[in-house]
Design a protein around this motif. Structure first.
Motif, mmCIF file in Angstrom:
data_model
loop_
_atom_site.group_PDB
_atom_site.id
_atom_site.type_symbol
_atom_site.label_atom_id
_atom_site.label_comp_id
_atom_site.label_asym_id
_atom_site.label_seq_id
_atom_site.Cartn_x
_atom_site.Cartn_y
_atom_site.Cartn_z
ATOM 1 N N VAL A 137 0.845 -1.200 0.000
ATOM 2 C CA VAL A 137 0.000 0.000 0.000
ATOM 3 C C VAL A 137 0.880 1.249 0.000
ATOM 4 O O VAL A 137 0.662 2.190 -0.771
ATOM 5 C CB VAL A 137 -0.933 0.004 1.231
ATOM 6 N N TYR A 179 -5.222 2.345 -6.548
ATOM 7 C CA TYR A 179 -5.949 1.259 -5.896
ATOM 8 C C TYR A 179 -5.997 0.017 -6.777
ATOM 9 O O TYR A 179 -5.826 -1.107 -6.297
ATOM 10 C CB TYR A 179 -7.368 1.718 -5.525
ATOM 11 N N THR A 233 -2.641 -1.498 -6.440
ATOM 12 C CA THR A 233 -2.384 -2.004 -5.086
ATOM 13 C C THR A 233 -3.015 -3.378 -4.873
ATOM 14 O O THR A 233 -2.358 -4.326 -4.436
ATOM 15 C CB THR A 233 -2.959 -1.021 -4.048
ATOM 16 N N ILE A 277 -8.123 2.444 2.683
ATOM 17 C CA ILE A 277 -7.909 1.026 2.414
ATOM 18 C C ILE A 277 -7.878 0.312 3.757
ATOM 19 O O ILE A 277 -7.159 0.722 4.674
ATOM 20 C CB ILE A 277 -6.581 0.761 1.669
ATOM 21 N N GLY A 302 -11.647 -1.111 -0.088
ATOM 22 C CA GLY A 302 -11.224 0.266 -0.260
ATOM 23 C C GLY A 302 -12.410 1.146 -0.594
ATOM 24 O O GLY A 302 -13.428 0.657 -1.093
ATOM 25 N N TYR A 335 -9.544 8.776 0.988
ATOM 26 C CA TYR A 335 -9.282 7.524 0.282
ATOM 27 C C TYR A 335 -8.810 6.475 1.273
ATOM 28 O O TYR A 335 -7.700 6.557 1.787
ATOM 29 C CB TYR A 335 -8.201 7.762 -0.783
#
Length: 440
Positions: free
Chosen positions: A57, A181, A184, A314, A280, A312
């Motif tokens: 990440v 994302y 990731t 995660i 996410g 944002y």
RNA sequence: CGGGGUGUAGCUCAGCCAGGUAGAGCGCCAGCUUUGGGAGCUGGAUGCCGGAGGUUCGAAUCCUCUCGCCCCGACCA
């Protein structure tokens, strides 16, 4: 690492408290132990995975131009009164008083704090855009924690916040995170599908949940099957125009059951109906915090305007469970190479035998010297128990060394995911485990 | 927050209905045998029966209160 010295408390039987497969396997594989409802201790095996996920990440956030900071876990209630959320947030927020009777809280999220950091330190449009992120423990006092780390009260989260001069710039920041994302989750071996989400009062189309498909997912999701095959963007230029990438992903139908409608226009044979886990969530919230909290910048002309913001998230600790949900079999976990706690499990089938001990020690030393993470099972257990342990903890490769093979001059290399076995020389086995193509 | 369930050895659980010296399997320790898919035999250790009150000659068991944990639903990375 030698298994005989490694802190790895395994459970042979399923703990009664664990319902879903990832929770059961995390307990059985000695990754976590519960401290209180929704609060966990991370033991060495689990913590290794958590750190590897965290690092992926981090690398992708950095690549996308975000900068890592670290904000406090304990926050002052003052800021939340400014934004108006202190009263709104409800019982999920853990409220604390310090010794001077001041209202404090354990942060469930950090919009207020980051906005405060911004407004005190950035005053000119020339300093925009900025994306700041942290990877940090948060606490939300859920009414009913469940599913182990998938829905805990305390959880590790990556939360990023973008600051832009106008909506056009805000969209560019949003797109950066959107693409980051995709990359990731792909690096973790997951297929995460962006799905339109509730955008809140502002934000328009700029709100997406990233959902991975798993049978035990918490919510029903629907999407065009082409999304599952769509290749993840490689070698992205984050300074360039990312809109085409975002458009490509958002042009196909994808929705959680709350947003699902009948007139989606997808042919029945192309529509996938499945269960999903949210890993996410990205969204733009415009001036929601910058206006009440007075986070403004000087513009080109005279005067100041509040900044456009987005956030944002995660769920880093949730991802540990989510990956297991997406990758396991009856025998245990199957770690993707990129997040595995060790790359290879070296099994000495007859610890105490001079020759197997010698060969194993050499393999362990050479792999370790090459930077390959090895968990060396040097214990006195019987072979069957060792195989079962390795399958349970799910290391990508097993390297099996026994007297029977050594007589023939071979060791056995087993791929956990497929069960494929290769009888090869020790040299070949070492070469293959060191080769980049084998994962790492 | 509504509804349901559960707390007994490290883990999984029996015992509770019908009160009378706390159990099994797995795990752990010792020894012998065994050694390519969770071994066998022998011996051993381990419990404030979640906590506090009460009833009783006597409570894991009955009563009251309390705490923890789990599941289903409403909410969330």
């Amino acid at each position: 690492m030698r298994l005989s010295r490694f802190f790895l408390p395994l459970l042979k039987e399923n703990p009664a408290d664990a319902e879903i497969v990832s929770h059961r396997l995390m307990l059985r594989a000695g990754m976590i132990r519960q401290h209180a409802s929704g609060i966990y201790n991370w033991l060495p095996l689990g913590y290794r995975v958590l750190r590897r996920i965290e690092q992926i990440v981090r690398e992708e956030q950095d690549a996308a131009g975000a900068q890592e900071i670290l904000m406090p876990t304990i926050q002052s209630a003052e800021l939340w009164r400014e934004s108006g959320r202190y009263e709104d947030y409800g019982k999920e927020m853990l409220r604390i008083k310090d010794r001077h009777d001041r209202d404090m809280l354990y942060g469930p999220t950090h919009e207020e704090v980051v906005t405060d950091v911004f407004r005190k330190n950035i005053h000119s449009y020339r300093d925009l855009p900025k994306i700041l992120y942290q990877i940090h423990w948060k606490f939300r006092d859920e009414v009913r924690p469940r599913f182990g780390v998938m829905r805990g009260r305390e959880f590790l989260m990556k939360d990023a916040y973008s600051f832009d001069l106008d909506m056009e710039a805000a969209r560019r920041s949003y797109n950066r995170m959107f693409v980051a994302y995709l990359r990731t989750f792909r690096r973790m071996g997951l297929t995460a599908i962006p799905m339109a989400a509730d955008s809140g009062p502002i934000g328009g189309d700029m709100s997406h949940e990233f959902i991975i498909l798993a049978d035990t997912g918490e919510s029903a999701v629907f999407c065009h099957k082409a999304l599952l095959e769509k290749p993840t963007p490689e070698s992205v230029n984050y300074e360039g125009d990312l809109q085409p990438v975002v458009d490509e992903w958002t042009s196909l139908y994808a929705a959680t059951d709350e947003k699902h409608t009948e007139n989606h226009g997808v042919a029945p044979e192309d529509l996938i109906s499945a269960r999903g886990i949210e890993v996410g969530h990205i969204f733009n919230f415009g001036l929601k915090y910058s206006r009440p909290m007075d986070a403004v910048v000087q513009t080109v002309s005279d005067g100041t305007i509040p900044v456009q913001m987005g956030s944002y998230g995660i769920g880093v600790s949730r991802l540990v469970g989510a990956i297991i949900e997406a990758s396991h079999d009856d025998a245990g976990i199957i770690w993707p190479d990129s997040v595995a706690p060790f790359h290879v499990g070296l099994i000495n089938l007859k610890a105490g035998d001079v020759e197997t001990d010698r060969v194993c020690a050499e393999i362990d030393a050479r792999l370790s010297a090459a930077g390959v993470d090895v968990l060396y099972d040097d214990t006195q257990e019987r072979p069957g128990a060792k195989f079962a342990t390795m399958d349970l903890i799910g290391l990508p490769w097993q390297l099996i060394v026994g007297p029977r093979g050594l007589e023939k001059g071979v060791v056995e290399l087993k791929r956990r995911a497929t069960g494929e076995r290769y009888e090869v020389s020790m040299e070949t086995a070492i070469d293959r485990l060191i080769a980049p193509s084998s994962g790492s």
